[in-house]
Design a protein around this motif. Structure first.
Motif, mmCIF file in Angstrom:
data_model
loop_
_atom_site.group_PDB
_atom_site.id
_atom_site.type_symbol
_atom_site.label_atom_id
_atom_site.label_comp_id
_atom_site.label_asym_id
_atom_site.label_seq_id
_atom_site.Cartn_x
_atom_site.Cartn_y
_atom_site.Cartn_z
ATOM 1 N N ALA A 70 -2.802 2.441 -3.504
ATOM 2 C CA ALA A 70 -2.903 2.417 -4.964
ATOM 3 C C ALA A 70 -2.763 0.999 -5.500
ATOM 4 O O ALA A 70 -3.464 0.596 -6.436
ATOM 5 N N MET A 71 -1.851 0.216 -4.906
ATOM 6 C CA MET A 71 -1.649 -1.159 -5.357
ATOM 7 C C MET A 71 -2.880 -2.019 -5.056
ATOM 8 O O MET A 71 -3.280 -2.859 -5.865
ATOM 9 N N LYS A 72 -3.497 -1.804 -3.894
ATOM 10 C CA LYS A 72 -4.705 -2.553 -3.552
ATOM 11 C C LYS A 72 -5.845 -2.220 -4.512
ATOM 12 O O LYS A 72 -6.593 -3.109 -4.944
ATOM 13 N N ALA A 73 -5.980 -0.930 -4.845
ATOM 14 C CA ALA A 73 -7.037 -0.521 -5.765
ATOM 15 C C ALA A 73 -6.804 -1.109 -7.153
ATOM 16 O O ALA A 73 -7.738 -1.545 -7.828
ATOM 17 N N ARG A 74 -5.538 -1.124 -7.562
ATOM 18 C CA ARG A 74 -5.201 -1.695 -8.869
ATOM 19 C C ARG A 74 -5.513 -3.189 -8.910
ATOM 20 O O ARG A 74 -6.052 -3.700 -9.898
ATOM 21 N N GLU A 75 -5.182 -3.902 -7.850
ATOM 22 C CA GLU A 75 -5.441 -5.333 -7.784
ATOM 23 C C GLU A 75 -6.942 -5.609 -7.791
ATOM 24 O O GLU A 75 -7.412 -6.566 -8.415
ATOM 25 N N ARG A 77 -9.255 -3.713 -9.184
ATOM 26 C CA ARG A 77 -9.750 -3.494 -10.544
ATOM 27 C C ARG A 77 -9.384 -4.655 -11.452
ATOM 28 O O ARG A 77 -10.158 -5.055 -12.313
ATOM 29 N N LYS A 78 -8.179 -5.206 -11.246
ATOM 30 C CA LYS A 78 -7.713 -6.318 -12.075
ATOM 31 C C LYS A 78 -8.599 -7.542 -11.894
ATOM 32 O O LYS A 78 -8.836 -8.304 -12.828
ATOM 33 N N THR A 216 -11.167 -3.792 -19.227
ATOM 34 C CA THR A 216 -10.881 -2.429 -19.656
ATOM 35 C C THR A 216 -11.925 -1.948 -20.640
ATOM 36 O O THR A 216 -12.368 -0.799 -20.605
#
Length: 243
Positions: A70-75, A77-78, A216
């Motif tokens: 989840a953290m990798k996916a969030r990074e 997207r960021k 976003t």
């Protein structure tokens, strides 16, 4: 249909091809043996290749695995950069103060790595003086040439004249520079005061957010204006007789 892999007792096959916690190949073992090893290592048995024959399972901490994924996916997207086309509307006989204000917005958009669609709106008799709009667009393009370039030359579109400016700087570069500037300011304040200035830190984060919030916007909403295809430059028309 759930995309979650089957784990532990949810795995319903007689045997599996087992991969150890460090990625080592254990081989084909009965399911009961694989579950026994999972308990012994205090890990989960996770089915990572359900279509293989037999299915491939790995011993891992599934909760930790989900969190890291989840953290990798969030990074990811960021760090994504979606170029959004902003739109700025002007009148042919715009007031100097209003022009400076509009130009300031265009400068901000280009610094953020966004394209800007400039629309000159003609009304009434102004439609007989397209050269006014052409000169205004040329002036604006010259004023911001250090930050952007004319991607689509001025062209007449009904009562409007449209030009698209593209940024010299890519969106990812603009985001990285804004983040680096905020970090540098924060480090400077901490070195000067020996601590963190919460209010100033929030202000810097707002600056970075101004650059990053377009990501976003692009994901959650349609672009503010459709892209304009490049067209042949509009020749500056001669002033109307008697104007």
């Amino acid at each position: 249909m759930s995309t979650e892999p089957r784990i532990n007792d949810r795995i319903r096959v007689p045997e599996v091809r087992l991969v150890g916690p460090s990625g080592e190949q254990v081989g084909i073992v009965p399911l009961a043996k694989a579950l026994e090893l999972a308990q012994e290592y205090d890990l989960d048995l996770v089915e990572v290749a359900a279509t293989a024959r037999p299915p491939v399972c790995k011993l891992m901490d599934y909760g930790k695995f989900k969190y890291e994924s989840a953290m990798k996916a969030r990074e990811a997207r960021k760090n994504q950069a979606h170029t959004v086309i902003k739109e700025m509307k002007l009148r042919p006989k715009i007031d100097p103060h209003d022009y400076d204000t509009k130009k300031g917005h265009v400068v901000r958009f280009l610094k953020q790595g966004d394209k800007v669609k400039i629309t000159i709106m003609f009304r009434g008799r102004e439609q007989s003086r397209p050269e006014l709009g052409f000169r205004l667009l040329q002036r604006l393009a010259d004023d911001v040439q250090d930050l952007g370039f004319v991607e689509s030359s001025p062209k007449q579109d009904g009562r409007n004249m449209i030009m698209v400016l593209g940024p010299h700087k890519k969106k990812t570069e603009a985001m990285a520079e804004a983040r680096a500037l905020a970090d540098a300011r924060k480090a400077e304040r901490q070195g000067r005061t020996g601590g963190s200035d919460a209010a100033a830190d929030i202000e810097d984060e707002d600056v970075v957010t101004d650059v990053e919030d377009v990501v976003t916007e692009a994901e959650d909403a349609p672009a503010e204006a459709p892209a304009v295809e490049a067209d042949a430059p509009v020749e500056q028309p001669a002033a109307s007789q008697g104007a």
